[in-house]
Design a protein around this motif. Structure first.
Motif: not given
Length: 267
Positions: A178-181, A225-234
């Motif tokens: 539920e936390q994955i955006k 990719d680093e920003w996406a992962l840090k902010n809850g995205y695949i």
């Protein structure tokens, strides 16, 4: 013969790793699964191939399921090569690598056996995707990943491939379902490892060296990719085996070389 797509599954953590078992179970929902994976961990092996020793590849049964499985004494790239040339009944419709225990984002793809298996399949004209979960724990929870793994593989299998055979590097944050955006299509972030070797001694007094280091992200932009992962995205990054630097190609063509005996001078 089955009309289902043939799916080749491999990894670099070894055939019994929980990550590949989760991937195999997910792929069984989508096609006829063939597993050819290393018989031991091969993390950080990159695109290495076995040339100076023999390769062994034995049929095994790891868990319940309809998949056919082989464990290989070589690298992830060896596994892909051997699967295509000797094991599968025909070229697979897709090669899926992972799910890796730990990140393969940014600069890590240069060292990753998981991603190198994807690249090798791509060289052979096979669509391929590598999956990694940002959790190095052997008992990592792969359940939140399964939904997205199936979605992404289905997108590749049931949509037309464009000009080039598609090759994707997918990283999944260590979060509850539920936390994955959602999913972000990204580029590879600029980064590096600041590394050194610690000098140590074994119990017999012999000196050895142990690699240590810190990951340095040099690129904080929101399309990485680093920003996406840090902010809850695949993160999904399209990758390719062509390492040509096209931004400097035309500049180099402007160089004028003059050949003299024994050496080259350029102007």
């Amino acid at each position: 013969m089955s009309n289902k797509p043939i799916i080749l599954v491999t990894n670099d953590d070894g055939i019994i790793a929980p990550g590949i078992r989760a991937l195999v179970h997910s792929m069984n929902l989508l096609g006829d699964v063939y597993v050819v994976a290393p018989n031991k961990p091969q993390s950080g092996i990159g695109h290495a191939i076995t040339m100076n020793t023999v390769l062994y590849c034995d049929s095994v049964k790891i868990d319940n399921g309809n998949q056919k499985e082989w464990e290989c004494s070589g690298t992830p790239v060896d596994c892909v090569k051997l699967a295509i040339s000797n094991i599968l009944p025909r070229k697979p419709d897709i090669c899926v690598s992972g799910i890796n225990h730990g990140s393969n984002s940014s600069i890590n793809i240069m060292y990753s056996g998981t991603v190198s298996a994807v690249i090798e399949a791509n060289i052979e004209g096979i669509p391929a995707v590598g999956f990694s979960l940002l959790d190095f724990d052997w008992n990592a929870d792969f359940e939140p990943s399964k939904k997205y793994v199936c979605q992404i593989v289905k997108k590749i299998l049931y949509n037309p491939i464009y000009k080039k055979t598609i090759s994707l590097n997918v990283n999944i944050p260590k979060l509850k379902k539920e936390q994955i955006k959602g999913i972000k299509i990204c580029r590879q972030a600029g980064s590096k490892w600041k590394e050194s070797f610690e000098k140590r001694s074994n119990p017999k007094g012999r000196t050895y060296y142990w690699l240590v280091g810190d990951f340095i992200n040099l690129d904080e932009k929101e399309d990485t990719d680093e920003w996406a992962l840090k902010n809850g995205y695949i993160s999904i990054v399209p990758i390719q085996f062509d390492l040509t630097d096209y931004t400097i190609l035309n500049f180099l063509k402007s160089w004028n070389f003059v050949l003299f005996i024994g050496y080259i001078v350029y102007f």
